[in-house]
Write an enzyme that holds these catalytic residues in place. Structure first.
Site, mmCIF file in Angstrom:
data_model
loop_
_atom_site.group_PDB
_atom_site.id
_atom_site.type_symbol
_atom_site.label_atom_id
_atom_site.label_comp_id
_atom_site.label_asym_id
_atom_site.label_seq_id
_atom_site.Cartn_x
_atom_site.Cartn_y
_atom_site.Cartn_z
ATOM 1 N N LYS A 206 0.845 -1.195 0.000
ATOM 2 C CA LYS A 206 0.000 0.000 0.000
ATOM 3 C C LYS A 206 0.880 1.244 0.000
ATOM 4 O O LYS A 206 1.869 1.319 0.712
ATOM 5 C CB LYS A 206 -0.889 -0.013 1.245
ATOM 6 C CG LYS A 206 -1.751 1.225 1.452
ATOM 7 C CD LYS A 206 -1.248 2.233 2.476
ATOM 8 C CE LYS A 206 -0.480 1.781 3.641
ATOM 9 N NZ LYS A 206 0.042 2.918 4.481
ATOM 10 N N ASP B 95 -6.021 0.567 8.324
ATOM 11 C CA ASP B 95 -5.661 0.397 6.919
ATOM 12 C C ASP B 95 -6.240 -0.873 6.295
ATOM 13 O O ASP B 95 -6.172 -1.052 5.078
ATOM 14 C CB ASP B 95 -4.133 0.358 6.751
ATOM 15 C CG ASP B 95 -3.501 1.739 6.775
ATOM 16 O OD1 ASP B 95 -4.239 2.735 6.671
ATOM 17 O OD2 ASP B 95 -2.265 1.817 6.887
#
EC number: 2.7.1.148
Length: 266
Positions: free
Chosen positions: A9, A133
């Site tokens: 990410k 997240d």
């Protein structure tokens, strides 16, 4: 057996707006994902097992419980499915600002969903409970994140854009980086979030000054466009105009002893 890539990410921009009463921070961020990452394999088994391999696996050995096993337990509590053998091939640095455990947990949920016929949309509440997240990593596509990062708004993204990730080999505590944030709200994401900033860069650079060296080296690479630190660090990235420029940067930085991943955005 189902195999899922836990894609790295990136935060192409990360604006910290305020500290919240619940201890979290109000964020506005542009998530993007890289084609490569850790690899999670899941298969039905008579008894639960969890094996960690890969170049960074030793850093997690002995943990017993982590986000992967917590994701599997939460899935079973909600949807059933019995016991599973899970293998995590840990290819990404630990505590490096690129998703790591969150991406591994999300990949575990996706794999279990494939095995047991559960759609991704049905698992976002589990992801939200696992970490800020994890919903973005479960979604796995470019999106603007608000709140703790869990409120997602899909955006077009930059699929196919060459990218180089560089980590100088230092771990940075997310909690410590947020603790050192100066509390100043410097405004929301701009219309083009790539023109934004990462508000966690200054405290992370104060903790690990080598981040300065990485950012400077990437910015000096021919063909590099956006250069920024991801998340709370210490991994930095550069987007390149073409593959040749990215690969030339890899060759130029090879002698630094830094971890590098040459890939592209999805």
């Amino acid at each position: 057996m189902v195999t899922e890539i836990a894609k790295a990410k990136l935060n192409l921009a990360l604006h910290v707006r305020a500290r919240r009463p619940d201890g979290y921070h109000e964020l506005e961020t542009l998530f993007a994902f890289v084609a490569d990452g850790d690899v999670v394999q899941v298969e039905p088994s008579e008894a639960d097992s969890f094996t960690i391999t890969g170049p960074f696996g030793a850093l997690l050995s002995g943990e017993g419980d982590n986000l992967v096993t917590r994701a599997a337990s939460a899935f079973r509590e909600r949807f059933g499915g019995g016991a599973h053998a899970i293998t995590l091939d840990k290819r990404l640095p630990v505590a490096s600002g690129i998703g790591g455990g969150s991406a591994d947990a999300a990949a575990t949920l996706r794999a279990l969903g494939v095995l047991h016929g559960v759609a991704v949309d049905e698992m976002f509440d589990i992801a939200d409970r696992l970490g800020s997240d994890v919903p973005a990593c479960l979604f796995g596509r470019s999106a603007i994140g608000r709140g703790r990062g869990e409120q997602l708004e899909p955006v077009a993204g930059l699929p196919g854009m060459p990218v180089l990730l560089v980590n100088p080999g230092v771990g940075v505590s997310t909690a410590e980086v947020f603790r050192r944030w100066d509390g100043v709200d410097r405004g929301p994401l701009p219309v083009d979030p790539r023109a934004g900033r990462n508000d966690l860069e200054p405290p992370a650079r104060a903790i690990a000054p080598v981040i300065d060296d990485v950012l400077e080296a990437l910015a000096a690479s021919q063909g590099a466009g956006l250069v920024r630190m991801s998340g709370s660090g210490a991994t930095c990235f550069a987007l390149f105009e073409d593959v040749a420029s990215r690969d030339a940067a890899v060759e130029a930085l090879a002698g630094r002893g830094w971890w590098m991943l040459a890939s592209y955005l999805t």
